[in-house]
Each structure stands twice: as C-alpha cells, then as structure tokens.
Design an enzyme around this catalytic site. Structure first.
Site, PDB file in Angstrom:
ATOM      1  N   GLN A 168       1.014  -0.738  -0.393  1.00 35.57           N
ATOM      2  CA  GLN A 168       0.027  -0.240  -0.218  1.00 35.57           C
ATOM      3  C   GLN A 168       0.749   1.356  -0.114  1.00 35.57           C
ATOM      4  OE1 GLN A 168      -2.182   2.836   3.307  1.00 35.57           O
ATOM      5  NE2 GLN A 168      -2.923   0.660   3.690  1.00 35.57           N
ATOM      6  N   ASP A 199     -12.800   8.433   4.747  1.00 32.61           N
ATOM      7  CA  ASP A 199     -12.600   8.712   3.348  1.00 32.61           C
ATOM      8  C   ASP A 199     -13.274   8.385   2.030  1.00 32.61           C
ATOM      9  OD1 ASP A 199     -10.153   9.094   3.891  1.00 32.61           O
ATOM     10  OD2 ASP A 199      -9.330   6.825   3.604  1.00 32.61           O
ATOM     11  N   THR A 204       5.063   5.261  15.173  1.00 39.41           N
ATOM     12  CA  THR A 204       4.304   6.185  12.873  1.00 39.41           C
ATOM     13  C   THR A 204       3.741   6.635  12.439  1.00 39.41           C
ATOM     14  OG1 THR A 204       6.042   3.838  12.623  1.00 39.41           O
ATOM     15  CG2 THR A 204       4.402   4.214  10.773  1.00 39.41           C
ATOM     16  N   MET A 219      16.742 -14.558  41.942  1.00 31.67           N
ATOM     17  CA  MET A 219      15.882 -12.866  42.307  1.00 31.67           C
ATOM     18  C   MET A 219      16.783 -11.950  42.220  1.00 31.67           C
ATOM     19  SD  MET A 219      14.054 -15.129  44.175  1.00 31.67           S
ATOM     20  CE  MET A 219      13.003 -14.497  45.102  1.00 31.67           C
ATOM     21  N   CYS A 258       2.345 -14.978  46.821  1.00 35.54           N
ATOM     22  CA  CYS A 258       3.411 -14.759  45.670  1.00 35.54           C
ATOM     23  C   CYS A 258       4.610 -16.334  45.466  1.00 35.54           C
ATOM     24  CB  CYS A 258       4.403 -13.843  46.461  1.00 35.54           C
ATOM     25  SG  CYS A 258       3.235 -11.830  46.740  1.00 35.54           S
TER      26      CYS A 258
END
Ligand code: 3NM
Length: 537
Positions: free
Chosen positions: A55, A107, A154, A300, A456
């Site tokens: 494109q 468009d 971009t 760790m 954890c």
C-alpha cells in the site's frame, strides 16, 4: 507468446486469486520512518523478501508527486506480481491503474469507490470496532485492516489502541461472514507471532496476515526484514505459545488429572528448573525458600538486563508487581521480551493491579508488551486484567467477593480464551482455566492468608512447574497448586503448629517432604487429599 504477454497473463491471473495478505507493506515517506532511504528501492527489496501486497501511503505529497511515485512503484510491483493499493486516493489509483485502494473511515464511501474503480478493484477498509468491521463488510470491502494493535510512533493520531483482545473480538464478531483481515500498529519481528497467537480464536477465525510500516521501511535491510517477518508469520500457524502441545491430550477427567500430578512433582524435583523472580521486596526471602523446598533453583533479580542471559536456561520468569517503582516497568518489559523470545514461560502476578492508576497503567503496558503464559491473581486483580466497570480494588487484597461461583468460573474462562493462556484466580476456592477446561480447587488452609507472601510464592512455584511441563500448562499449574496447598493443609494439621509463625516452618518442611515423597514414587499425598472439580461454563 512473447515474454511480455506471458507476464501480463500471469499478473492478471495473480489478481483473480484470493488476495494474499500474509505480509502487507504500508509505505511511509516521512523522515522519521524513511529517513534518507529510497522508497522505490525499499519496496523492491521488501517484495523480494516476501511482501505479498503493498500500500502506497503518503499523507503529505501533492497529487502530481503521488502519481509520479505510484507509477514507479506500480512498475516494480507489477514486475513482481504483487498488488499495489493506494491509500485514500481513488483518483491516484485510477490514474496509475493500481489494483485498488485502502480507505479509512473518513475517506470516500466504499460504494462510490467501487463505482469508480470497478468490481475487480481491491478495496480495503480500516476498522477499529466491530461496528466498523460489519459496515465495511456490508459495503462490499475486500479485506479489513484492523487496529490499532499497539501504540506506534509511526501514526500517533490513531483512533484507539485495541490490543490483541480488540482484534480477537472483531474477528469473532465477523465469524459468520469472514472477511480477510490484517492487523496493523506496532507489529514487528519480536511480537508478530504473539499477535497471531493471541488473535487466533480458532483455525477459521484468525488473521490472514499482518501489516507493517516501520518494521520494513525503517529496517537497515528491508529484504531481510521482510523475509524474517514472512517466516515468522507463516510459522506462527504452529502456535508459538500453546497452552497444550498438539500431541498432548487435554485430560478433563478430574481423577485422571489428579493421578498425573505426583509424576509432575517428581519431574519438577528431578529437573530443578531455574525460577527467575522479579518480585517484591516483602516476599523475596520467603519465595526463594519456597522455590528451594519445592525443587526449583531461585534467582531473585529485578534487573531486566540480566534476563537475556538467564532466559537461555529452560526456566521460567515471574513478574510480580508487588512493589512497583518508576523503573520497574521497563525492567519487566525487557525481561518479558527475553523470555518470550526464548519461548520460556512467564507468569504475571498483577499484585494490587486495580489499586492505583500507576498499577492499572502498568497492567495495561505489560499486557501489551509481551505474552504471559499464566496470569495469577486474586479476584480484584483478575477483574483488573479483564477490564471493564468491575475493575476496582482497594489495596492489594481482593476484598469481599460479590460474584457467584458460576460468575467467577465464567470470568477466568473468558479471560483465558481472550488471552489464549492460563488464568488462575486465587481465593478460598481457586479457579483455574485454559479456556477449555475450568477447575475449582478447594485445598489450602486459612493460615496461608495470615502470612505475607503466600500468594506470591505460589506464583514462583507455578512458574517453575510450567517450565518443566510445557506439554500441558494447565496440568502443570494444577500440580503446583496441589503441591503447595496440600503441603499447607498438612502443616496446619500438625500439633506443633499453633499459629502463623509455627505454620511457616511446618509449611516449608511439608513442601520439601511432598517433593521427596513424589521423587520416591509415592502418590497418596495427592490422591487422598486433592479437592478439585471441573466446572461447566
Ligand atoms: N494505520 P508501524 S497504525 C498506517 O491503526 C497505520 O489504522 C494504523 O506503523 C491504524 O507498523 C499505522 O510502524 C502505522 O507501527 C503502523
């Protein structure tokens, strides 16, 4: 027939075939992306490298300039028998005889473009939402450009960043009238396979390819970049981060699942995998001791720059957001990328994920920045990861639940389906899902809630189990939970345990004993104690 005639027939035949969106190159002529590169040469190299459709997109050039460049590009693409589409400008496409156009929502309407360009022209539409995708289909679009997947320098004025979950939702909604679709926005070699994995709802509902700008236009070697991307797209079909390997059976029978667990505990003890913990200060010592007791080798390290080296071992990474600091996030992202690239598992524990804006943003950034094989959290945290109006949390604790068992089962199942990974929601009853199988696990003891870091350290245990049993990550997570929670039950039942303090030492012993029993071939610790139930969602 002379060569030119043969070439024209081949070229025309090519465009009668379904459009090949595998690797879709969108050009950019701005200095930030193109730099001092030669666009024509870049496109030629990129097509040689494997780009299947081009494109031409230039939002700044005057009409004459657009026609001049499009003409030259078309000569290149025609020679290589790939279609050239023009961004926005139907007039330019018509003027140069390009194969079609790509139109944005603001468009020219598709019907008008179709009238001008004719029935054979390729017309693609940008869609950010299900509604836009459905309207594009109704209007007669030939393909969709869906995005924006990830934030990208971009194009900063994108309407919204919808992530892989947003892309998957659009593909799912288009189930009955599948339109070829390509995703765009921030896609590059490091994330393309994850994008394809996480957006692939099923073999029938997956992206047909990806569209990139900077990953090719700004690359040092556009041909090499294109060829690498093409390889990654084509080989993503083998599913790069599967919850279950194609040759493994997704066991659904609970007795059969329980029966398999002791062997996995044995394998874990024998393998002694590396468990890389990026965890909070409060639990580092406890989690490291749990790793040793369960049979993994802990490190760790919260420094992301160590991860590329550590990821070379067949271990796992734990990202625990417990004490998130201003530089934690960048370290997590570096480490996650390294483990993703090495195809080693990553577990995410979004501690207190809904508690503050900083944590909510961290969850979003991490979810966009890589792939988590397992996400583990309490109800508040899992709701935060899921998003939506329920995603509120006070502190790091979940608070009282307002959801029914069925609602919780549905939440983990839907999230696992959306993220295409394993979700564990912990609580007095745990909910575990891979999107296909959803289990409740009722083992454990209230004493686990009275010591800091028990959730954890469970995360660390799970991560290393996934590292050694990749063929079925759901089963690996189940084995880790049962090892952990049955050890806690056994500890709490001991006469010497009078409260949280004595519980911790008994718990460490039981974690280690269960490992040793399993390594000696014993399985009764599990078969008589596991309390799991399959839930229908
Ligand atoms: N369209 P890169 S994002 C041209 O969301 C374009 O519709 C987008 O660039 C959309 O591959 C985008 O360098 C730019 O991230 C994509």
């Amino acid at each position: 027939m002379n060569n030119i005639v043969i070439f024209i027939i081949l070229a025309l035949a090519q465009f009668d075939m379904p459009i090949d969106l595998t690797l879709y190159l969108v050009t950019d002529s701005t200095p930030n992306v193109l730099g001092d590169g030669d666009l024509l040469h870049i496109v030629e190299e990129a097509v040689n490298g494997g780009v299947s459709i081009v494109q031409y997109r230039d939002k700044h050039a005057e009409t004459g300039e657009l026609i001049s460049m499009a003409t030259k590009l078309h000569q290149v693409t025609q020679r290589m028998a790939v279609p050239l589409l023009i961004n926005d400008r139907v007039d330019v496409a018509l003027a140069v005889g390009a194969e079609g156009v790509h139109l944005g929502q603001d468009d020219m309407p598709i019907a008008t473009a179709r009238k001008i360009l004719g029935k054979d022209a390729i017309i693609g539409i940008t869609a950010t939402s299900i509604e836009e995708a459905q309207a594009a289909h109704k209007g007669g679009a030939d393909y969709l450009g869906v995005g924006t997947v990830f934030a990208t320098p971009t194009k900063e004025d994108t309407k919204s960043i919808i992530g892989t979950a947003g892309i998957a939702a659009i593909l799912q909604a288009m189930e009955d009238f599948k339109l070829p679709s390509v995703a765009i926005g921030g896609i590059n070699a490091s994330n393309v396979q994850r994008v394809l994995h996480q957006t692939s709802i099923s073999a029938r509902h997956s992206l047909d390819g990806v569209a990139v700008v900077s990953a090719i236009v700004a690359a040092k070697d556009p041909r090499k970049a294109a060829s690498e991307l093409k390889y990654l797209v084509q080989n993503a079909a083998t599913k790069i981060y599967p919850a279950i390997l194609p040759n493994a059976v997704a066991v659904k029978d609970t007795a059969a699942l329980i029966q398999r667990v002791p062997n996995i505990v044995k394998k874990h003890g024998e393998t002694n995998p590396l468990c890389h913990n990026m965890t909070n200060l409060v639990v580092q010592n406890f989690a490291a001791n749990v790793c040793l007791a369960t049979g993994s080798s802990p490190i760790m390290s919260n420094n992301g720059n160590e991860a590329p080296e550590l990821a070379k071992f067949r271990g796992a990474l734990v990202i625990n957001m417990g004490t998130v600091t201003s530089d934690s996030l960048s370290n997590y992202l570096i480490a996650m990328k390294a483990y993703n690239a090495a195809l080693n598992p990553v577990l995410f524990d979004p501690v207190g994920g809904g508690a503050t804006t900083i944590r909510k943003d961290a969850v979003k950034n991490l979810m966009a920045g890589g792939f988590f094989d397992v996400i583990k959290g309490n109800e508040g945290e899992i709701k935060t990861v899921f998003g939506g109006p329920d995603a509120k949390q006070r502190g790091v604790d979940s608070g009282p639940s307002t959801s029914t068992t069925q609602e919780k089962a549905k939440l983990v199942t839907e999230l696992a389906r959306r993220e295409r990974n394993i979700i564990l929601m912990t609580g007095s009853m745990d909910f575990l899902s891979d999107g296909d199988r959803t289990l409740t696990i009722s083992n454990g003891t209230p004493l686990l809630g009275q010591i800091t870091g028990s959730g954890c350290a469970l995360g660390s245990t799970i991560a290393s189990y996934v590292a050694i049993h990749r063929e079925d990550k759901f089963l690996a997570v189940l084995a880790a939970i049962l090892h952990y929670e049955i050890a806690a039950e056994r500890a709490s039942a001991q006469k010497t345990v009078r409260g949280p303090g004595t519980f911790v030492s008994a718990f460490m012993d039981e974690l280690s004993l269960i490992r040793q029993e399993s390594m000696n071939g014993k399985d009764d610790w599990c078969s008589g104690a596991a309390k799991i139930e399959m839930t229908q969602v």
